[in-house]
Design a protein around this motif. Structure first.
Motif, short mmCIF file in Angstrom:
data_model
loop_
_atom_site.label_atom_id
_atom_site.label_comp_id
_atom_site.label_asym_id
_atom_site.label_seq_id
_atom_site.Cartn_x
_atom_site.Cartn_y
_atom_site.Cartn_z
N GLY A 117 0.85 -1.16 0.00
CA GLY A 117 0.00 0.00 0.00
C GLY A 117 0.90 1.23 0.00
O GLY A 117 2.08 1.14 -0.35
N PRO A 118 0.44 2.39 0.40
CA PRO A 118 -0.92 2.70 0.85
C PRO A 118 -1.89 2.84 -0.33
O PRO A 118 -1.48 3.13 -1.45
CB PRO A 118 -0.75 4.02 1.58
N GLY A 119 -3.16 2.64 -0.01
CA GLY A 119 -4.19 2.83 -1.02
C GLY A 119 -4.33 1.62 -1.94
O GLY A 119 -3.69 0.59 -1.75
N PHE A 120 -5.17 1.81 -2.98
CA PHE A 120 -5.53 0.70 -3.86
C PHE A 120 -5.09 0.98 -5.29
O PHE A 120 -4.99 2.13 -5.71
CB PHE A 120 -7.03 0.45 -3.80
N ASN A 121 -4.89 -0.09 -6.04
CA ASN A 121 -4.45 0.02 -7.44
C ASN A 121 -5.58 0.44 -8.36
O ASN A 121 -5.60 1.55 -8.89
CB ASN A 121 -3.86 -1.31 -7.91
N SER A 122 -6.54 -0.48 -8.55
CA SER A 122 -7.62 -0.23 -9.50
C SER A 122 -8.78 0.53 -8.89
O SER A 122 -9.73 0.87 -9.58
CB SER A 122 -8.11 -1.56 -10.08
N HIS A 123 -8.70 0.80 -7.62
CA HIS A 123 -9.75 1.56 -6.93
C HIS A 123 -9.07 2.77 -6.27
O HIS A 123 -9.14 2.95 -5.06
CB HIS A 123 -10.44 0.69 -5.88
N THR A 124 -8.46 3.59 -7.09
CA THR A 124 -7.56 4.63 -6.59
C THR A 124 -8.25 5.66 -5.71
O THR A 124 -7.62 6.28 -4.86
CB THR A 124 -6.86 5.34 -7.76
N GLU A 125 -9.55 5.84 -5.91
CA GLU A 125 -10.25 6.85 -5.11
C GLU A 125 -10.96 6.24 -3.90
O GLU A 125 -11.63 6.96 -3.16
CB GLU A 125 -11.25 7.60 -6.00
N SER A 126 -10.81 4.94 -3.73
CA SER A 126 -11.49 4.27 -2.62
C SER A 126 -10.65 4.33 -1.34
O SER A 126 -9.42 4.43 -1.38
CB SER A 126 -11.77 2.81 -2.97
N LYS A 127 -11.33 4.26 -0.23
CA LYS A 127 -10.72 4.20 1.10
C LYS A 127 -11.24 2.95 1.81
O LYS A 127 -12.25 2.36 1.42
CB LYS A 127 -11.05 5.44 1.92
N ILE A 128 -10.55 2.56 2.85
CA ILE A 128 -11.02 1.47 3.71
C ILE A 128 -11.70 2.08 4.93
O ILE A 128 -11.26 3.12 5.45
CB ILE A 128 -9.86 0.54 4.14
N LYS A 129 -12.79 1.47 5.35
CA LYS A 129 -13.53 1.96 6.52
C LYS A 129 -13.67 0.84 7.54
O LYS A 129 -13.92 -0.31 7.18
CB LYS A 129 -14.92 2.45 6.11
N MET A 130 -13.50 1.19 8.80
CA MET A 130 -13.78 0.27 9.90
C MET A 130 -15.01 0.76 10.66
O MET A 130 -15.18 1.97 10.86
CB MET A 130 -12.59 0.19 10.86
N TYR A 131 -15.84 -0.18 11.07
CA TYR A 131 -17.04 0.16 11.86
C TYR A 131 -17.00 -0.72 13.10
O TYR A 131 -17.24 -1.94 13.04
CB TYR A 131 -18.30 -0.11 11.05
N VAL A 132 -16.63 -0.12 14.24
CA VAL A 132 -16.41 -0.89 15.47
C VAL A 132 -17.25 -0.29 16.60
O VAL A 132 -17.11 0.90 16.92
CB VAL A 132 -14.91 -0.88 15.86
N LYS A 133 -18.12 -1.11 17.16
CA LYS A 133 -19.00 -0.68 18.24
C LYS A 133 -18.74 -1.45 19.54
O LYS A 133 -19.63 -1.52 20.41
CB LYS A 133 -20.46 -0.87 17.82
N THR A 134 -17.57 -2.02 19.68
CA THR A 134 -17.22 -2.74 20.90
C THR A 134 -17.29 -1.81 22.11
O THR A 134 -16.86 -0.66 22.04
CB THR A 134 -15.81 -3.33 20.76
N LYS A 135 -17.84 -2.34 23.21
CA LYS A 135 -18.07 -1.51 24.39
C LYS A 135 -17.61 -2.23 25.65
O LYS A 135 -17.87 -3.42 25.84
CB LYS A 135 -19.57 -1.18 24.50
N ASN A 136 -16.95 -1.50 26.53
CA ASN A 136 -16.52 -2.05 27.83
C ASN A 136 -17.70 -2.07 28.79
O ASN A 136 -18.55 -1.17 28.77
CB ASN A 136 -15.38 -1.23 28.41
N GLN A 137 -17.71 -3.07 29.67
CA GLN A 137 -18.86 -3.26 30.56
C GLN A 137 -18.42 -3.98 31.83
O GLN A 137 -17.69 -4.97 31.77
CB GLN A 137 -19.92 -4.09 29.82
N ALA A 138 -18.86 -3.50 32.98
CA ALA A 138 -18.57 -4.16 34.26
C ALA A 138 -19.37 -5.45 34.36
O ALA A 138 -20.51 -5.53 33.88
CB ALA A 138 -18.89 -3.24 35.42
N ALA A 139 -18.78 -6.46 34.99
CA ALA A 139 -19.45 -7.75 35.15
C ALA A 139 -18.87 -8.46 36.37
O ALA A 139 -17.76 -8.16 36.82
CB ALA A 139 -19.28 -8.62 33.91
N ILE A 140 -19.64 -9.41 36.90
CA ILE A 140 -19.18 -10.24 38.01
C ILE A 140 -18.68 -11.56 37.45
O ILE A 140 -19.40 -12.25 36.72
CB ILE A 140 -20.30 -10.50 39.03
N ILE A 141 -17.43 -11.90 37.76
CA ILE A 141 -16.86 -13.19 37.36
C ILE A 141 -16.61 -14.02 38.62
O ILE A 141 -16.64 -13.50 39.74
CB ILE A 141 -15.56 -13.03 36.56
N HIS A 142 -16.33 -15.32 38.43
CA HIS A 142 -16.18 -16.21 39.58
C HIS A 142 -15.02 -17.19 39.38
O HIS A 142 -14.84 -17.72 38.28
CB HIS A 142 -17.46 -17.02 39.80
#
Length: 734
Positions: free
Chosen positions: A312-337
């Motif tokens: 890279g960086p970027g693409f050959n035949s898709h020169t105007e394209s970008k890569i996108k990430m969509y991440v909705k991971t969330k931290n959360q309190a929990a009880i473990i044992h």
């Protein structure tokens, strides 16, 4: 004759003292004659009692449902099942320890994905949001879609750059030598070589906007076999879940347990990843990498996708394209044992031999960790049967089912932090089995060098589960281990590896100095797989294990037998089988490697290498002396054996520094610890070696070399200190 009141009192005191003295003498010699010695015949009964059929049933039961940490299946159903089973097995007590910790989950209703963006911002080539269901059992609503725990949420987009395995050397090569800056780019890395959390750390360090992780066929398939369901290799839709937390324990309570009175650090202060990270399958990775532009990568950076690998960086035949990430991971309190069970020792109940396996899995976890959990449950039942038949170990056996290991060794770390004073003063050893069977090629043991021989001897007593090997004349687990995984320095013995991190032994060894081992059956390392192929994917099921890995569950049984025998030997031996001579040889080997790699450079900067050589020689001399003393002891001399065993038991503690290693709050062991750049690895003399890393590129040469000298002095001091712990139990007269 009359006596004054004073004389009567004095006479009474004299008589009392004489009586007390006689009592002590009688008691002393009584103990010498009455203390039971090791009952070596028990190992045959124990071996016979451990059943492959029961292990198979255990694994079937455990893997019917996904059991990720913090959710009901793991924290209620399995905890209650294990507690009840252990109580019914006849353990003296079973205790459940809860902890309030920070975990992390994806949003199932709004799953993470990766896509290409055209010039108008439209998404195309969208990655799969969940793995393809191949068998009906995988179609479970409790399956958590692929994610990386503790990732920052976000939707970054930009040019894509390929960073190989994402090691620190890979990032240095790209940014310094190839001349491609990763700053402001979305990077894609293949899994393997190092811990995924270190990949994320390096990506953030080098300015990446986000990191995409994928499992390349080069690391999770082979050319001569198909993929699941025709074989056990990873199919294109398989994605590896896993944590990004590079420390150990609850992120909110570093160095302290997450009990009800705990103070919790603000989440904003925790050094969790600041960039989004998400895993995808290699079927999706192909769609992005085959379009990548830039120069071709060298051969060592190429995987086995049918593409030309480019930076890279970027693409050959898709020169105007970008890569996108969509991440909705969330931290959360929990009880473990954690579930902890005890069989109290009959002679030295205040000395502990601890067995441990974690219970939680990312999905079904039929290999990691449930192969180990199934073995642990059967081993506990077998030990309980021995107790019911009249046997009792000399020292106390402790059995532990850990919670939330997958998130960062959380359950075991919190327990060690809560009980560290007791554990430091009483624990003989910690014996870990994570994935009992992640292959059927050969057995492998790893651990501190002082426990090598006790593992060897146990493996020699266990029948070989491989019928082809038995037919070839190799009747024991040890025989095949020696053949297929020999020590490169001595081909007459098996390879016995060291321990870094990556499983629950870490906090025992790295923080409180408990000598530890890890046991398992492994796949053929010559295949160059990054791990067993379906690692942390939805395809890691009972059906896969029973069809491709261990149909008769005899490899599981063999691990259980070795594990049980090592624990029995450590609990029953009059003199602990801790070999300090082997530790001395290991130090000498590590010192030789250090001199080979850094010796000339260190000498050029005025560092006296003889100080380290002399310290190790003093340790070797002390080790020889203490074993000569041990050889001369009588088995029924309780106090002398107890004193010597305490010295052996405390040896590992001598290598624990009062301060953590630089940049790592979870590690204090100066002889062996994970590298600063790979949490899975095992680095000799880690503080010193990390100080030497890439030292020529540091603009502050004076400050950097001063740190090297500081770490060198700490190392030499601890080896001298360890030598003194093996000396006579007297104080030097000043």
């Amino acid at each position: 004759m009359t006596f004054s009141k004073t004389k009567l009192v004095a006479l009474s005191l004299v008589i009392g003292c004489v009586g007390l003295g006689i009592g002590i003498i009688i008691g002393y010699f009584g103990i010498q004659e009455s203390v039971p010695t090791e009952n070596e015949s028990i190992h045959k009964k124990l071996m016979k009692e451990i059943s492959n059929g029961r292990i198979e049933q255990n694994l079937w039961d455990i893997t019917r449902k996904p059991h990720i940490a913090g959710r009901d299946t793991d924290e209620k159903v399995l905890v209650e099942r294990i507690k009840n089973d252990w109580e019914n097995a006849g353990l003296d007590s079973v205790v459940v320890h809860p902890y309030d910790v920070l975990l992390s989950y994806p949003l199932q209703s709004d799953s993470n994905y990766v896509a290409l963006l055209d010039k108008d911002g439209n998404e195309y080539e969208v990655s799969q949001k969940k793995e393809l269901v191949i068998d009906e059992e995988q179609n479970d609503p409790d399956v958590v879609n692929p994610f990386n725990a503790y990732s920052a949420p976000g939707t970054p987009s930009g040019d894509l750059v390929y960073v190989n395995y994402g090691t620190i050397d890979d990032f240095i090569e790209l940014n310094r030598n190839v001349g491609i800056s990763t700053s402001g780019k979305v990077c894609i890395s293949r899994y393997g070589k190092i811990f995924r959390g270190d990949k994320a750390k390096h990506a953030e360090q080098y300015g990446c906007l986000g990191l995409i992780l994928y499992s390349d066929p080069a690391d999770y398939t082979v050319s001569w076999a198909g993929v699941y369901p025709s074989d056990w290799y990873l199919p294109p839709t398989g994605a590896q879940r896993g944590t990004l937390w590079v420390e150990n324990g609850d992120p909110r309570t570093p160095n302290y347990p997450s009990i009800s009175s705990a103070w919790h650090m603000s989440e904003m202060e925790i050094p969790l990843p600041k960039i989004p990270v998400t895993p995808i399958g290699y079927g999706d990775a192909w769609k992005y990498l085959e379009k990548l532009g830039g120069a071709e990568v060298p051969e060592s950076w190429r995987g086995d996708l049918n593409i030309t690998y480019r930076y890279g960086p970027g693409f050959n035949s898709h020169t105007e394209s970008k890569i996108k990430m969509y991440v909705k991971t969330k931290n959360q309190a929990a009880i473990i044992h954690n579930v902890v069970g005890y069989i109290q020792g009959g002679v030295e109940p205040d000395r502990y031999v601890i067995f441990g396996n974690h219970r939680d899995a990312w999905v079904f976890g039929a290999i990691d960790p449930s192969s180990g959990t199934a073995v642990l449950m059967e081993m506990v039942r077998a030990f309980g049967k021995m107790v019911k038949q009249g046997w009792r170990p000399r020292r106390t056996l402790v059995f532990c089912s850990w919670g939330a290991e997958e998130y960062g060794l959380i359950g075991s770390t919190e327990w060690v932090e809560e009980f560290q004073k007791e554990l430091q003063s009483r624990t003989v050893a910690y014996l870990n089995v994570d994935s009992a069977v992640n292959g059927n090629f050969t057995f492998r043991g790893s651990g501190v060098s002082s426990l090598r021989d006790v593992v060897f001897e146990a493996a020699k007593l266990v029948d070989n589960p491989d019928s082809a090997e038995v037919a070839a004349g190799r009747s024991t687990v040890y025989d095949t281990w020696k053949l297929k995984l020999a020590d490169n320095d001595n081909l007459d013995i098996p390879y016995f590896g060291g321990l870094g991190s990556g499983s629950d032994y870490a906090t025992f060894l790295q923080v409180i100095g408990i000598c530890s081992i890890d046991l398992r059956y492994v796949y053929d390392y010559s295949t160059d797989l990054g791990s067993y192929p379906v690692y942390h994917s939805v395809y890691e099921t009972f059906e896969l294990v029973s069809k491709f890995v261990d149909p008769d569950f005899k490899f599981h049984q063999a691990v259980g037998r070795v594990w049980a025998e090592v624990g029995r030997k450590l609990s029953d031996s009059v003199v602990l089988p801790i070999n300090c001579r082997l530790y001395a040889k290991d130090l000498q080997k590590k010192e030789g490697s250090l001199i080979t790699e850094f010796g000339e450079k260190m000498s050029d900067h005025g560092i006296d290498l003889k100080l380290l050589q002399d310290a190790i020689q003093m340790f070797a001399t002390a080790a020889e002396k203490i074993h000569n003393i041990a050889d001369a002891l009588k088995p029924n001399d309780f106090y002398a054996n107890r004193a010597l065993n305490d010295q052996l038991m405390q040896l590992e503690r001598a290598f624990i520094d009062v301060n953590p290693l630089p940049g790592r709050i979870s590690y204090r062991h100066v002889i062996s610890a994970p590298s600063l750049h790979n949490n899975y690895g095992n680095t000799a003399f880690p503080g010193l070696v990390d100080a030497m890393f890439d030292i020529d590129a540091d603009p502050d040469q004076e400050g950097r070399w001063d740190e090297v000298r500081r770490q060198y002095s700490i190392l030499v001091f601890h080896i001298l200190s360890a030598a003194s712990t093996l000396g006579p139990v007297t104080l030097e007269q000043k």
